[in-house]
Structure formats: structure tokens, C-alpha cells
Write an enzyme that holds these catalytic residues in place. Structure first.
Site, PDB file in Angstrom:
ATOM      1  CD  GLU A   1      -4.413  56.326  46.069  1.00  0.00           C
ATOM      2  OE1 GLU A   1      -4.804  57.220  46.408  1.00  0.00           O
ATOM      3  OE2 GLU A   1      -3.333  55.648  46.290  1.00  0.00           O
TER       4      GLU A   1
ATOM      5  CB  CYS B   1      -8.887  62.559  43.189  1.00  0.00           C
ATOM      6  SG  CYS B   1      -7.392  62.295  42.338  1.00  0.00           S
TER       7      CYS B   1
ATOM      8  CB  SER C   1     -17.093  58.051  45.510  1.00  0.00           C
ATOM      9  OG  SER C   1     -17.656  56.757  45.622  1.00  0.00           O
TER      10      SER C   1
END
Ligand code: NAP
Length: 482
Positions: free
Chosen positions: A256, A290, A237
């Protein structure tokens, strides 16, 4: 629960954190429960701060240095073992994450490809040559580059692809000869540990890999801050990623982070394809990617026609028991996540949006949900909604679509549906994201292609097997008279 009760009549798997191939001995256990029905599916022996110290020391003490061929063999053998145990891995993924078994099987195939490509890359030479006599100021010399492994890297992974997120860090590290300490998500530790066991079985020298689960302060935070660690590769996150960025100190950092990727549907798009890609993008993996489609941006002139086709398609994404082969959408990671999703849907409705499909949850099972007339400032589209939600927003023209797409803090990926190449190129140039996929979902990639986001989604492209291998190495140059 009827017939599914039988499927969950399972023996929990008892696994352990490992320091360089040795199981940790401790009474401290993490219990892992099925998000679908709360069955205990496994336990993990936890590590503490002393184990972190031991894992760092043993990695730095090193052991057998692997050749390129050794690394190829280990990665390729792991690939074979993974395929031999494919169903067991898929079942473990499904049990601990609640992902539908068909998604879990797909994930094992992606992991196969990561191992295949990392094995192939490990054989390739990565050096460059620079001739120095190429200008009036040059000399008769040549400069050569070599990539050298790091002494130690730490990999921290999220829950949403329990196998693929882990292998995307471990395989490139092994391909370069960099030792790694892995800290997987405490929500999905079983798959990660089973993968580590497979790597040991495939012949990986134990000092090259440890896997530690334990209290965040004692394990993850200690690892991140340790000055002997030369790289932290983190996927997760935004909040945790930024926290790590503030505490990591002087070392390489790969981040990421989250996304709220748009699928942008122009009025000349093929609407059957648009309906299919919107549903796949929003609902696959329970919307917990994601790069899931988290905003469907449709040109006003075609919204009604698109909605008709999309709703028809969306209805086929039935949710239910993750282990049932007919289930298309499993649970989200836990009930708290489902409550959050239900809440953001209700908040959007309070601001004028309409739920056209789904919208309800049972425990951690969130129905695939289509919401129309979502305001541009709704929480579900400004922030990341990690679940099977398909919010529909409209735009007037290309300039408006680009502005709307760029209007959030994220910049991971995007999909643009159009038959017009000129417009497609304009989107490629003007969208502030790591990836623009024309006539595809934002999540499309192959496992070796460069991957990553900008803005709050990350520090630019740093993943995909080839890019990640660069991250796990330092470049050294040497020059000789020529
Ligand atoms: P998360 O809560 O940030 O957790 C990720 C990892 O960080 C877990 O292993 C977690 O451990 C660990 N962690 C928690 N606090 C930490 C700390 N203070 N220091 C160091 N590590 C810490 O993320 P998540 O909920 O698992 O994953 C979902 C998120 O990942 C979404 O935002 C999603 O978009 C993002 N994601 C991004 C990508 C990408 O490539 N851009 C890919 C997949 C997912 P515990 O489990 O023990 O708390």
C-alpha cells in the site's frame, strides 16, 4: 512557546521492542523527539539481527492455538482497553508525530472501529460450498473451502497514522490466527508498542506478536527476505515498497504505497460542499494521509467562485501547537519534510503558480497552503507532496478532467463532486484508481470496506479488515461425495 512549555513538561516514555511478550534487553536506544519543539518524548530499546532470529523462531514454534471465540475476545478486550486509555494514546500519537490532538483522538476512534470489525469478522465462517453436479460434466460431490492461517507474517508500517496503520494489519492477522512480527516506523514507535502491550494485556498468546525496531538492514530487510516469512504486508512510500518488491523472494506481498489523489470539482457541484471537502481533504492530518487531497481539479468556468469560498474555509484551518485542543493542523513529521514542502511550493511559484494562503514554515510547522495556477507538470502534483498543500489546477471538460486525473504514476483514490449521476458513473468507469468517491473526499471509507490503490499506489485492493483477513490466510479446499 509560553503556555505550551508546560504541556511539554513531560516524562519521556521508556518502551522496548518485544519478542513474544518479553522485552528486549539492550543498551541500544532509539530516541523519539516531538516534531513541534524537539522535546524528548520517549525512548525505545532496539533489536538486532539475533532478535529477529529469535522472534521468527518463537513465532514458528507456536503455542496455544486460539479458537474463533478466543480471537473475538482478545480483539474486543483490546477495543475496550483502547477506549479506557484513549486520551493517553491520543497524547502519545500527538507527541511523537506532531499531529493535532483532535486528529489523534479521531485516530483512536478509527482504531476502535478496526478492532470492532475484526472482532466481528473473527466469528464469521469464511467457507464456501461448490456443488459439483451443476453441469453435464459434473459429479455428485461437493467442494468446501476453508481459510487457514499463515505460519508467519511481517507487517511494516509508516509514520502517518501511528495507531491506525498498525491496527489495520495486526487486527486482521489476529482475527485469522496468523502470528505477526511488526516493524513500525522509527519515527512513531511509541504508539505502536503501546498497542502491542495492550494486546498482550488483552490475552493475546505472546507467540502471536513481536514488535521489533532496529537498524533497517538488520531488522526490516532481514525480516522481509527471510524465506520462513509467508507474507510481507507493507504500507509506506513507493521507493521503499518497490525496493521490497525486488527483494522479497517467493512469498505473498501486500503493498500500500503513495498517492496524489484528485478532488475533481465539476461546474454543477455544490460549491459550499466543495470548499468544505477540499479543505478537509487537503489539510486534515496535516495533509499526511495517503488519500489526502493532493490535487484540486476545478472546472475553469467555476474556479473564481470556488476559490472565494475555499479560501474563506481554508483560513479556519489554523496551525500551531499540536497539544492545544484548538489547533486544527499540527506539524508534519519533521523539519526535513516541511523544508521539502516549502521547496515544492517555491518551485511551483517559479513556474507561474500563485500562493493565495500560507506557504511558509516554522520548523516542522507548515502553514496550510493554497496555491493557484499550478502547472500540470509541477513537482508538487506529479509527485506526492505529503503535507497541508492545496494545489489548484483547472480543466475544461470531463474528458480533460479524466485525462488530467489519470496523468500521474499514482492510482490510489479520488473524489468527484457533481450532481449529475451520468457523469459520476463515467468517472467511476474511467478513473484509474482503487476508489472513486462521489461527493466525498478521496479518503472516505469505513474500516471494513476494501481499500487499496493501483499503478504506483499499490498492488490493488488488499486492505480494509475483510480483504486483509483474506491476505493473512491460505484457502484450502476439500471435497466429499454427496
Ligand atoms: P517509508 O519511508 O517508506 O517507511 C515505511 C516503513 O518502511 C517504515 O517502517 C520504515 O522503517 C520501513 N523501511 C524503510 N526502509 C526499509 C527497507 N529497506 N526495507 C523494509 N522496510 C523499510 O514511508 P513513510 O515516510 O513512513 O510513510 C509515508 C508514505 O506512506 C507516503 O508515501 C504515504 O502515501 C504512504 N502511505 C500509504 C498508505 C496506503 O494505504 N496506500 C497509507 C499510509 C501511508 P523506518 O521508519 O525505520 O525507516
Amino acid at each position: 512557546m509560553g503556555s505550551s512549555e508546560k504541556k511539554y513538561d513531560i516524562q519521556p516514555q521508556h518502551l522496548s521492542s518485544y519478542i513474544a511478550g518479553k522485552k528486549i534487553q539492550s543498551d541500544s536506544l532509539l530516541e523519539v523527539f516531538s516534531p513541534y519543539n524537539g522535546t524528548l518524548v520517549g525512548t525505545v530499546t532496539l533489536a538486532d539481527s539475533h532478535d529477529v532470529e529469535a522472534a521468527i523462531s518463537v513465532a514458528l514454534a507456536k503455542g496455544e492455538v486460539t479458537s474463533r471465540y478466543d480471537r473475538f475476545t482478545i480483539l474486543d478486550k483490546t477495543r475496550q482497553l483502547l477506549m479506557e486509555n484513549q486520551e493517553d494514546f491520543a497524547r502519545t500519537i500527538s507527541l511523537e508525530s506532531g499531529l493535532a490532538i483532535r486528529e489523534a483522538m479521531y485516530e483512536t476512534k478509527r482504531a476502535h472501529d478496526v478492532l470492532l470489525f475484526a472482532a466481528m469478522e473473527s466469528l464469521k465462517d469464511d467457507g464456501q460450498v461448490f456443488s459439483c453436479d451443476i453441469s453435464p460434466n459434473g459429479k455428485n460431490r461437493k467442494i468446501f473451502t476453508v481459510r487457514e492461517p499463515l505460519n508467519l507474517a511481517v507487517a511494516i508500517t509508516p509514520f502517518n497514522h501511528p495507531l491506525n496503520q498498525v491496527i489495520h494489519k495486526i487486527a486482521p492477522a489476529i482475527a485469522t490466527g496468523t502470528p505477526v512480527i511488526l516493524k513500525p516506523s522509527e519515527k512513531t514507535p511509541l504508539t505502536a508498542i503501546k498497542l502491542v502491550e495492550l494486546l498482550y494485556k488483552a490475552g493475546l498468546p505472546p507467540y502471536m506478536l513481536s514488535v521489533l525496531l532496529g537498524p533497517t538492514k538488520e531488522v526490516a530487510e532481514k525480516l522481509v527476505k527471510d524465506p520462513r516469512v509467508e507474507l510481507v504486508s507493507f504500507t509506506g512510500s513507493v521507493a521503499v515498497g518497490k525496493h521490497i518488491a525486488n527483494s522479497v523472494g517467493y512469498k505473498k506481498l501486500i503493498l500500500e504505497l503513495g498517492g496524489n489523489d484528485p478532488l475533481i470539482i465539476l461546474e454543477d457541484a455544490d460549491l459550499d460542499q466543495a470548499a468544505f471537502l477540499a479543505a478537509e481533504g487537503a489539510f486534515r492530518n496535516s495533509g499526511q494521509r495517503c488519500t489526502a487531497v493532493k490535487r484540486i481539479l476545478v472546472q475553469e468556468s467555476i474556479k473564481e467562485k470556488f476559490l472565494e469560498k475555499f479560501l474563506e474555509k481554508a483560513k479556519t484551518y489554523t496551525s500551531g501547537d499540536p497539544l492545544d485542543p484548538d489547533t486544527v493542523v499540527g506539524t508534519v513529521i519533521n523539519e526535513a519534510a516541511a523544508i521539502y514542502l516549502e521547496d515544492v511550493v517555491n518551485k511551483a511559484v517559479a513556474k507561474g503558480a500563485n500562493v493565495l494562503l500560507g506557504g511558509k514554515r516554522t520548523g516542522a510547522l507548515m502553514e496550510p497552503t493554497v496555491i493557484d495556477n499550478v502547472p500540470r507538470d509541477a513537482q508538487m502534483v506529479v509527485q506526492e507532496s505529503f503535507g497541508p498543500l492545496a494545489p489548484i489546477l483547472t480543466f475544461t471538460d470531463v474528458t480533460d478532467a479524466i485525462a488530467l486525473s489519470n496523468s500521474t504514476a499514482f492510482g490510489l483514490s479520488s473524489g468527484v463532486l457533481t450532481q449529475n449521476m451520468e457523469l459520476a458513473i463515467r468517472f467511476v468507469k474511467e478513473l484509474q484508481v482503487g476508489t472513486v468517491n462521489i461527493n466525498e473526499v478521496p479518503g472516505y471509507r469505513i474500516e471494513s470496506s476494501p481499500f487499496g490503490g493501483i499503478k504506483d499506489s499499490g498492488l490493488g485492493i488488499k486492505e480494509g479488515v475483510i480483504e486483509a483477513m483474506k491476505g493473512f490466510t491460505y484457502v484450502k479446499t476439500f471435497s466429499i461425495p454427496w
